[in-house]
Design a protein around this motif. Structure first.
Motif, PDB file in Angstrom:
ATOM      1  N   LYS A 105       0.842  -1.346  -0.399  1.00 47.69           N
ATOM      2  CA  LYS A 105      -0.169  -0.248  -0.192  1.00 47.69           C
ATOM      3  C   LYS A 105       0.773   1.334  -0.355  1.00 47.69           C
ATOM      4  O   LYS A 105       0.608   2.703  -0.494  1.00 47.69           O
ATOM      5  N   MET A 106       1.965   0.930  -0.117  1.00 54.05           N
ATOM      6  CA  MET A 106       3.325   2.618   0.237  1.00 54.05           C
ATOM      7  C   MET A 106       2.503   3.324  -0.857  1.00 54.05           C
ATOM      8  O   MET A 106       3.352   2.225  -2.534  1.00 54.05           O
ATOM      9  N   ARG A 107       3.065   4.504  -1.095  1.00 56.51           N
ATOM     10  CA  ARG A 107       2.506   5.449  -2.160  1.00 56.51           C
ATOM     11  C   ARG A 107       3.998   6.113  -2.787  1.00 56.51           C
ATOM     12  O   ARG A 107       3.247   7.694  -2.675  1.00 56.51           O
ATOM     13  N   LEU A 108       4.676   5.707  -2.146  1.00 53.20           N
ATOM     14  CA  LEU A 108       6.027   6.596  -3.120  1.00 53.20           C
ATOM     15  C   LEU A 108       6.632   6.281  -4.139  1.00 53.20           C
ATOM     16  O   LEU A 108       6.675   4.453  -4.250  1.00 53.20           O
ATOM     17  N   TRP A 109       7.156   6.314  -4.876  1.00 55.20           N
ATOM     18  CA  TRP A 109       7.639   6.041  -6.007  1.00 55.20           C
ATOM     19  C   TRP A 109       9.217   5.163  -5.688  1.00 55.20           C
ATOM     20  O   TRP A 109       9.572   4.657  -6.981  1.00 55.20           O
ATOM     21  N   GLY A 110       9.685   5.695  -5.329  1.00 54.36           N
ATOM     22  CA  GLY A 110      10.828   5.315  -4.764  1.00 54.36           C
ATOM     23  C   GLY A 110      12.146   6.310  -4.336  1.00 54.36           C
ATOM     24  O   GLY A 110      11.422   7.881  -5.254  1.00 54.36           O
ATOM     25  N   ILE A 111      12.837   5.500  -3.868  1.00 49.61           N
ATOM     26  CA  ILE A 111      14.309   7.159  -3.652  1.00 49.61           C
ATOM     27  C   ILE A 111      15.201   6.633  -4.277  1.00 49.61           C
ATOM     28  O   ILE A 111      15.788   5.599  -3.804  1.00 49.61           O
ATOM     29  N   GLY A 112      16.192   7.605  -5.217  1.00 52.90           N
ATOM     30  CA  GLY A 112      17.002   7.036  -6.319  1.00 52.90           C
ATOM     31  C   GLY A 112      18.290   7.576  -5.763  1.00 52.90           C
ATOM     32  O   GLY A 112      19.351   6.840  -5.774  1.00 52.90           O
ATOM     33  N   ASP A 113      18.140   8.511  -4.376  1.00 50.55           N
ATOM     34  CA  ASP A 113      19.713   9.394  -3.507  1.00 50.55           C
ATOM     35  C   ASP A 113      19.844   8.445  -2.513  1.00 50.55           C
ATOM     36  O   ASP A 113      18.908   8.469  -1.562  1.00 50.55           O
ATOM     37  N   GLU A 114      21.056   7.202  -2.017  1.00 50.50           N
ATOM     38  CA  GLU A 114      21.483   7.017  -2.036  1.00 50.50           C
ATOM     39  C   GLU A 114      21.727   7.073  -0.394  1.00 50.50           C
ATOM     40  O   GLU A 114      21.414   6.506   0.546  1.00 50.50           O
ATOM     41  N   ARG A 115      22.717   9.186  -0.549  1.00 49.55           N
ATOM     42  CA  ARG A 115      22.671   9.587   0.493  1.00 49.55           C
ATOM     43  C   ARG A 115      21.066   9.508   1.056  1.00 49.55           C
ATOM     44  O   ARG A 115      21.370  10.044   2.377  1.00 49.55           O
ATOM     45  N   LYS A 116      20.707   9.971   0.750  1.00 45.44           N
ATOM     46  CA  LYS A 116      19.277  10.176   1.052  1.00 45.44           C
ATOM     47  C   LYS A 116      18.833   9.181   2.036  1.00 45.44           C
ATOM     48  O   LYS A 116      17.911   9.248   3.011  1.00 45.44           O
ATOM     49  N   ILE A 117      18.655   7.757   1.367  1.00 45.10           N
ATOM     50  CA  ILE A 117      18.417   6.768   2.024  1.00 45.10           C
ATOM     51  C   ILE A 117      19.352   6.041   3.223  1.00 45.10           C
ATOM     52  O   ILE A 117      18.105   6.265   3.886  1.00 45.10           O
ATOM     53  N   ALA A 118      20.222   6.916   3.142  1.00 46.16           N
ATOM     54  CA  ALA A 118      20.850   6.592   4.242  1.00 46.16           C
ATOM     55  C   ALA A 118      21.134   7.639   5.816  1.00 46.16           C
ATOM     56  O   ALA A 118      20.911   7.234   6.571  1.00 46.16           O
ATOM     57  N   ASN A 119      20.382   8.500   4.980  1.00 40.48           N
ATOM     58  CA  ASN A 119      20.397   9.858   6.658  1.00 40.48           C
ATOM     59  C   ASN A 119      19.045   9.093   6.634  1.00 40.48           C
ATOM     60  O   ASN A 119      18.887   9.119   8.016  1.00 40.48           O
ATOM     61  N   LEU A 120      17.357   9.074   5.683  1.00 36.79           N
ATOM     62  CA  LEU A 120      15.974   8.652   6.203  1.00 36.79           C
ATOM     63  C   LEU A 120      17.070   7.411   7.619  1.00 36.79           C
ATOM     64  O   LEU A 120      15.987   7.556   8.551  1.00 36.79           O
ATOM     65  N   LEU A 121      17.433   6.716   6.880  1.00 29.27           N
ATOM     66  CA  LEU A 121      18.297   5.383   8.053  1.00 29.27           C
ATOM     67  C   LEU A 121      18.893   5.392   9.016  1.00 29.27           C
ATOM     68  O   LEU A 121      18.787   4.739   9.980  1.00 29.27           O
ATOM     69  N   ALA A 122      19.710   6.301   9.333  1.00 33.05           N
ATOM     70  CA  ALA A 122      20.684   6.774  10.806  1.00 33.05           C
ATOM     71  C   ALA A 122      19.518   7.648  11.535  1.00 33.05           C
ATOM     72  O   ALA A 122      19.116   7.518  11.935  1.00 33.05           O
ATOM     73  N   TYR A 123      18.235   8.182  10.794  1.00 31.10           N
ATOM     74  CA  TYR A 123      17.964   9.185  11.002  1.00 31.10           C
ATOM     75  C   TYR A 123      16.417   8.268  12.121  1.00 31.10           C
ATOM     76  O   TYR A 123      16.370   7.760  13.506  1.00 31.10           O
ATOM     77  N   LEU A 124      15.766   7.169  11.371  1.00 28.16           N
ATOM     78  CA  LEU A 124      15.339   5.595  11.839  1.00 28.16           C
ATOM     79  C   LEU A 124      15.718   4.845  12.809  1.00 28.16           C
ATOM     80  O   LEU A 124      15.140   4.489  14.101  1.00 28.16           O
ATOM     81  N   ARG A 125      17.240   4.805  12.879  1.00 30.05           N
ATOM     82  CA  ARG A 125      17.702   4.173  13.926  1.00 30.05           C
ATOM     83  C   ARG A 125      17.712   4.927  15.458  1.00 30.05           C
ATOM     84  O   ARG A 125      17.509   4.268  16.559  1.00 30.05           O
ATOM     85  N   GLN A 126      17.825   5.530  15.577  1.00 22.52           N
ATOM     86  CA  GLN A 126      17.071   6.931  16.627  1.00 22.52           C
ATOM     87  C   GLN A 126      16.089   6.375  17.112  1.00 22.52           C
ATOM     88  O   GLN A 126      15.522   6.738  18.501  1.00 22.52           O
ATOM     89  N   TYR A 127      15.126   5.776  17.143  1.00 21.62           N
ATOM     90  CA  TYR A 127      14.118   5.530  17.896  1.00 21.62           C
ATOM     91  C   TYR A 127      13.509   4.436  17.722  1.00 21.62           C
ATOM     92  O   TYR A 127      13.073   3.486  16.756  1.00 21.62           O
ATOM     93  N   PRO A 128      13.964   3.824  18.830  1.00 24.84           N
ATOM     94  CA  PRO A 128      13.794   2.082  19.358  1.00 24.84           C
ATOM     95  C   PRO A 128      12.320   1.983  19.780  1.00 24.84           C
ATOM     96  O   PRO A 128      11.675   3.271  19.777  1.00 24.84           O
ATOM     97  N   PRO A 129      12.039   1.108  19.181  1.00 23.39           N
ATOM     98  CA  PRO A 129      11.055   0.721  20.011  1.00 23.39           C
ATOM     99  C   PRO A 129       9.954   1.258  21.801  1.00 23.39           C
ATOM    100  O   PRO A 129      10.646   1.474  21.927  1.00 23.39           O
ATOM    101  N   VAL A 130       8.863   1.383  21.071  1.00 17.72           N
ATOM    102  CA  VAL A 130       8.123   2.758  22.426  1.00 17.72           C
ATOM    103  C   VAL A 130       7.620   1.199  23.007  1.00 17.72           C
ATOM    104  O   VAL A 130       6.380   0.349  22.795  1.00 17.72           O
ATOM    105  N   LYS A 131       7.655   0.959  24.588  1.00 13.87           N
ATOM    106  CA  LYS A 131       7.610   0.378  25.537  1.00 13.87           C
ATOM    107  C   LYS A 131       5.583   0.894  25.583  1.00 13.87           C
ATOM    108  O   LYS A 131       5.674   2.026  25.999  1.00 13.87           O
TER     109      LYS A 131
END
Length: 131
Positions: A105-131
């Motif tokens: 159901k994801m409505r994203l065409w895709g991200i072609g910029d590897e740096r942007k993907i790496a940055n998004l992953l670095a950002y998401l790593r900061q958010y562990p599961p909420v208890k």
């Protein structure tokens, strides 16, 4: 020494450099990832009060089995995908969601910029599961 025998080492070196640069993904910058996440924020949330809305909340997404949050109605394709989200599977999904999980159901065409993907992953790593 003929021309083709001189080109062999150069071609091999270029090929090795190209392969190693594609094998190693960029480290990423969480601050730049926060800026890049703005395009995701219309559907996804992160942080202590995050909850699933149009898309699933993304706290603790790295290491989570795809399609398993109780508060989100995933597509059958995502629930059956068998994917466990890690750096590689998330990067592949961000590059081409429909190819990675046909029927998502994801409505994203895709991200072609590897740096942007790496940055998004670095950002998401900061958010562990909420208890």
């Amino acid at each position: 020494m003929n021309r083709s025998s001189r080109q062999g080492p150069v071609v091999a070196m270029l090929l090795a450099t190209t392969l190693s640069s594609h094998a190693a993904s960029p480290v990423g910058d969480p601050a730049a990832g926060a800026a890049a996440f703005r395009m995701c924020a219309s559907c996804h949330q992160v942080g202590p009060s995050a909850h699933s809305v149009f898309g699933p909340q993304l706290n603790g997404v790295i290491g989570r089995r795809a399609g398993t949050l109780a508060d989100y109605a995933y597509s059958p394709a995502m629930r059956k995908s068998g994917i466990v989200w890690n750096e590689q599977t998330l990067a592949r999904f961000l590059r081409d969601p429909g190819d990675t999980v046909p029927g998502t159901k994801m409505r994203l065409w895709g991200i072609g910029d590897e740096r942007k993907i790496a940055n998004l992953l670095a950002y998401l790593r900061q958010y562990p599961p909420v208890k």
